[in-house]
Design an enzyme around this catalytic site. Structure first.
Site, PDB file in Angstrom:
ATOM      1  N   HIS A 218      39.849 -88.831 -93.032  1.00 24.99           N
ATOM      2  CA  HIS A 218      39.816 -88.118 -91.820  1.00 24.99           C
ATOM      3  C   HIS A 218      40.776 -87.847 -91.003  1.00 24.99           C
ATOM      4  O   HIS A 218      42.401 -89.110 -90.947  1.00 24.99           O
ATOM      5  CB  HIS A 218      39.354 -88.782 -90.994  1.00 24.99           C
ATOM      6  CG  HIS A 218      38.853 -88.352 -89.109  1.00 24.99           C
ATOM      7  ND1 HIS A 218      37.854 -89.298 -88.017  1.00 24.99           N
ATOM      8  CD2 HIS A 218      39.465 -88.015 -88.328  1.00 24.99           C
ATOM      9  CE1 HIS A 218      37.803 -88.596 -87.033  1.00 24.99           C
ATOM     10  NE2 HIS A 218      39.284 -87.651 -87.386  1.00 24.99           N
TER      11      HIS A 218
ATOM     12  N   LYS B 204      37.193 -95.469 -85.326  1.00 20.10           N
ATOM     13  CA  LYS B 204      38.604 -95.921 -86.543  1.00 20.10           C
ATOM     14  C   LYS B 204      39.062 -96.916 -85.893  1.00 20.10           C
ATOM     15  O   LYS B 204      39.043 -97.586 -84.432  1.00 20.10           O
ATOM     16  CB  LYS B 204      39.509 -94.816 -85.514  1.00 20.10           C
ATOM     17  CG  LYS B 204      39.020 -93.235 -85.386  1.00 20.10           C
ATOM     18  CD  LYS B 204      40.083 -92.684 -84.676  1.00 20.10           C
ATOM     19  CE  LYS B 204      39.467 -91.298 -84.678  1.00 20.10           C
ATOM     20  NZ  LYS B 204      39.956 -90.240 -84.397  1.00 20.10           N
TER      21      LYS B 204
ATOM     22  N   GLU C 130      40.238 -81.915 -85.161  1.00 15.51           N
ATOM     23  CA  GLU C 130      39.750 -82.662 -86.324  1.00 15.51           C
ATOM     24  C   GLU C 130      39.690 -81.919 -87.449  1.00 15.51           C
ATOM     25  O   GLU C 130      38.922 -81.146 -87.502  1.00 15.51           O
ATOM     26  CB  GLU C 130      39.318 -83.837 -85.928  1.00 15.51           C
ATOM     27  CG  GLU C 130      39.100 -84.983 -85.032  1.00 15.51           C
ATOM     28  CD  GLU C 130      38.735 -86.195 -84.839  1.00 15.51           C
ATOM     29  OE1 GLU C 130      37.694 -86.290 -85.103  1.00 15.51           O
ATOM     30  OE2 GLU C 130      39.297 -86.398 -83.338  1.00 15.51           O
TER      31      GLU C 130
ATOM     32  N   ASN D 254      38.613 -82.615 -79.860  1.00 17.88           N
ATOM     33  CA  ASN D 254      38.651 -83.608 -79.128  1.00 17.88           C
ATOM     34  C   ASN D 254      39.326 -83.175 -77.633  1.00 17.88           C
ATOM     35  O   ASN D 254      40.578 -83.294 -77.348  1.00 17.88           O
ATOM     36  CB  ASN D 254      39.189 -84.604 -79.320  1.00 17.88           C
ATOM     37  CG  ASN D 254      38.097 -85.881 -79.857  1.00 17.88           C
ATOM     38  OD1 ASN D 254      37.219 -86.204 -79.617  1.00 17.88           O
ATOM     39  ND2 ASN D 254      38.362 -85.827 -81.414  1.00 17.88           N
TER      40      ASN D 254
ATOM     41  N   ARG E 133      41.627 -84.108 -74.709  1.00 14.77           N
ATOM     42  CA  ARG E 133      41.401 -84.668 -73.831  1.00 14.77           C
ATOM     43  C   ARG E 133      43.092 -85.737 -74.883  1.00 14.77           C
ATOM     44  O   ARG E 133      43.561 -85.641 -75.932  1.00 14.77           O
ATOM     45  CB  ARG E 133      41.038 -86.126 -73.859  1.00 14.77           C
ATOM     46  CG  ARG E 133      39.524 -86.573 -75.290  1.00 14.77           C
ATOM     47  CD  ARG E 133      38.834 -87.967 -74.948  1.00 14.77           C
ATOM     48  NE  ARG E 133      37.915 -88.131 -75.864  1.00 14.77           N
ATOM     49  CZ  ARG E 133      38.587 -89.027 -76.877  1.00 14.77           C
ATOM     50  NH1 ARG E 133      39.568 -89.119 -77.109  1.00 14.77           N
ATOM     51  NH2 ARG E 133      38.148 -89.066 -78.226  1.00 14.77           N
TER      52      ARG E 133
ATOM     53  N   VAL F  85      43.173 -92.369 -78.173  1.00 13.89           N
ATOM     54  CA  VAL F  85      43.316 -93.946 -78.674  1.00 13.89           C
ATOM     55  C   VAL F  85      44.322 -93.472 -79.252  1.00 13.89           C
ATOM     56  O   VAL F  85      45.665 -94.444 -78.581  1.00 13.89           O
ATOM     57  CB  VAL F  85      42.095 -94.350 -78.741  1.00 13.89           C
ATOM     58  CG1 VAL F  85      42.780 -96.099 -78.910  1.00 13.89           C
ATOM     59  CG2 VAL F  85      41.349 -94.248 -77.852  1.00 13.89           C
TER      60      VAL F  85
ATOM     61  N   ARG G   3      44.307-101.000 -83.789  1.00 15.10           N
ATOM     62  CA  ARG G   3      43.358-101.874 -83.131  1.00 15.10           C
ATOM     63  C   ARG G   3      43.475-103.603 -83.311  1.00 15.10           C
ATOM     64  O   ARG G   3      42.350-103.456 -83.087  1.00 15.10           O
ATOM     65  CB  ARG G   3      42.231-100.853 -83.015  1.00 15.10           C
ATOM     66  CG  ARG G   3      42.509 -99.228 -82.541  1.00 15.10           C
ATOM     67  CD  ARG G   3      41.720 -98.528 -81.748  1.00 15.10           C
ATOM     68  NE  ARG G   3      41.695 -96.592 -82.899  1.00 15.10           N
ATOM     69  CZ  ARG G   3      40.803 -95.598 -81.915  1.00 15.10           C
ATOM     70  NH1 ARG G   3      39.686 -96.495 -81.637  1.00 15.10           N
ATOM     71  NH2 ARG G   3      40.955 -94.535 -81.944  1.00 15.10           N
TER      72      ARG G   3
END
Length: 448
Positions: free
Chosen positions: A205, A234, A272, A287, A289, A292, A335
């Site tokens: 990805h 993710k 993506e 996406n 926006r 993250v 994360r």
């Protein structure tokens, strides 16, 4: 500016506002009244009780808060209403600038079934699949038999965050996957439309960060690898993506900019792609926006992407071209979630009796909490994002491993992803850049 979000992203946006001299208003639910982002903002207003649908997703309260506090603009962060064209339209109707693409553009790219066709028209490679939403199981079976073959992936057209995705390896599995994905899409997104794509085993990805102004200017800021995922969500992201040739990177960037300009995109966004084992890249989705994982791009470019969003929304031109973009070193983001990896990533919300965050050379931590605070059970389980920069990928990984070892998160019943993150970063498959989207699942299943 009103920040229509919570947690670490709300604090992240507020920090840039402070640097730019832009007063900001934080909205919060009653569950977040004592959160750091609320205290940091210039003003704060409670918009409802803990459930998102009655607070962070309740447009009338958000618009009223913006009008009452004299906000000229709304920054939606990520998640919640960040890709909601209706919210962007309501903001415009009330004379408030929505920091993101125009509502009609958001609608265009938000339908993941139809945007595939738009990108194919723009010359981007797409996987074989349905031309639009699939309206029946019989149609899904025909497309799988004649177009995609098996395995095939069923995706929610309005999906996001890795939800609403199922892989089917046979006609029998497709029947279950189709019914389950339609039901899940209706429950999660209020839209049961799904579409089909050929499934690519062993894929990576890879996504490309773009910036487009309202004057025809557009650049890409390199690519990120986001292949370390659990449940299609993710865990670790890095920039640049390892193992790509200069030609592959340039081609991905060209595809991203061409695709964004073809739909009239403005603002920050992400294109993506799936990267097959043979190196072939195919478009997945847009996406509309901030992501993250945007800090890894900030670390290697030196750009503040939130600042760029605000500048573009204010009508400014980028002021630089692709030739001016320089990438320096490598960055890795981990994360840290309040989840138990040993129990299928079950959330473990609760009080944070101790939260020791790392520092040192090349380390950035975007956290939404402090010691003594509480991770609420109502929202995403993200506690903090740990980002490490290094002159090389190896140095960035070493710094991330060291910083994770320094991090302490403790509270009643609290479990986090830290042990798993350390295991992933230390694994030879990741060190060699050979990981794929199935790597985490295989590791947890004992297959590696």
């Amino acid at each position: 500016m009103l920040i229509a979000n919570r947690g670490e992203i709300a604090l992240r946006v507020a920090r840039t506002c402070r640097e730019m001299g832009v007063p900001c208003v934080a909205v919060h639910s009653t569950a977040d009244a004592g959160a750091p982002f609320v205290a940091f903002a210039d003003e704060a207003v409670c918009v409802g009780p803990p459930p998102s649908r009655r607070s962070y997703l309740y447009m009338p309260s958000l618009i009223e808060a913006a009008r009452r506090h004299g906000a000229d603009a709304v920054h939606p962060g990520y998640g919640f209403l960040s890709e909601d064209a209706d919210f962007a339209r309501v903001c415009a109707e009330n004379g408030i600038t929505f920091i993101g693409p125009a509502p009609e553009v958001m609608e265009r790219v938000g339908d993941k079934a139809r945007v595939r066709g738009l990108m194919a028209e723009a010359g981007l490679p797409v996987l074989p699949g349905s031309a639009g939403p699939v309206t029946s199981l019989a149609e899904a079976e025909r497309i799988a038999a004649a177009t995609t073959g098996y395995p095939v992936v069923v995706k929610a057209a309005a999906g996001g965050g890795g939800r609403g995705i199922a892989v089917a390896g046979s006609p029998a599995e497709l029947r279950d996957a189709y019914r389950e994905t339609v039901a899940l899409a209706r429950a999660l997104f209020g839209n049961g439309d799904v579409y089909l794509e050929r499934y690519v085993p062993g894929a990576r990805h890879v996504e490309v960060q773009i910036l487009c102004d309202g004057h025809g200017g557009a650049v890409h800021l390199g690519e990120r690898d986001c292949s370390l995922q659990r449940r299609n969500q993710k865990l670790v992201e890095e920039a640049p993506a390892p193992g790509l040739s200069d030609g592959q990177r340039a081609e991905l960037g060209r595809h991203a900019v061409r695709g964004a300009l073809s739909v009239g995109y403005t603002g920050a966004g992400t294109m993506e792609f799936l990267l097959a084992p043979d190196g072939a890249a195919t478009f997945m989705e847009i996406n509309a926006r901030i992501q993250v994982e945007h800090p890894v791009t900030e670390m290697i470019t030196g750009l503040d992407l939130v600042r760029e969003q605000i500048r573009i929304a204010a009508g400014e031109a980028l002021g630089y071209t692709q030739h001016d973009v320089r990438l320096d070193g490598a960055a890795v983001e981990c994360r840290i979630n309040a989840e138990d990896p040993g129990a299928e990533f079950r959330p473990t919300p609760g009080r944070l009796d101790r939260l020791d965050l790392p520092g040192g050379p090349g380390i950035r931590v975007d956290a939404g909490f402090v010691a003594g605070g509480t991770v609420p059970p109502y929202y995403d389980s993200l506690i903090a994002k740990l980002v490490a920069w290094g002159g090389t990928r190896e140095q960035a990984i070493a710094r991330a491993e060291r910083a994770l070892a320094e991090t302490v998160v403790d509270g009643p019943g609290m479990r986090t992803t830290i042990p798993l993150l350390r295991r992933l970063l230390g694994h030879p498959v990741f060190a060699d850049g050979r990981h794929t989207t199935g790597f985490v699942n295989d590791l947890l299943a004992g297959g590696l």
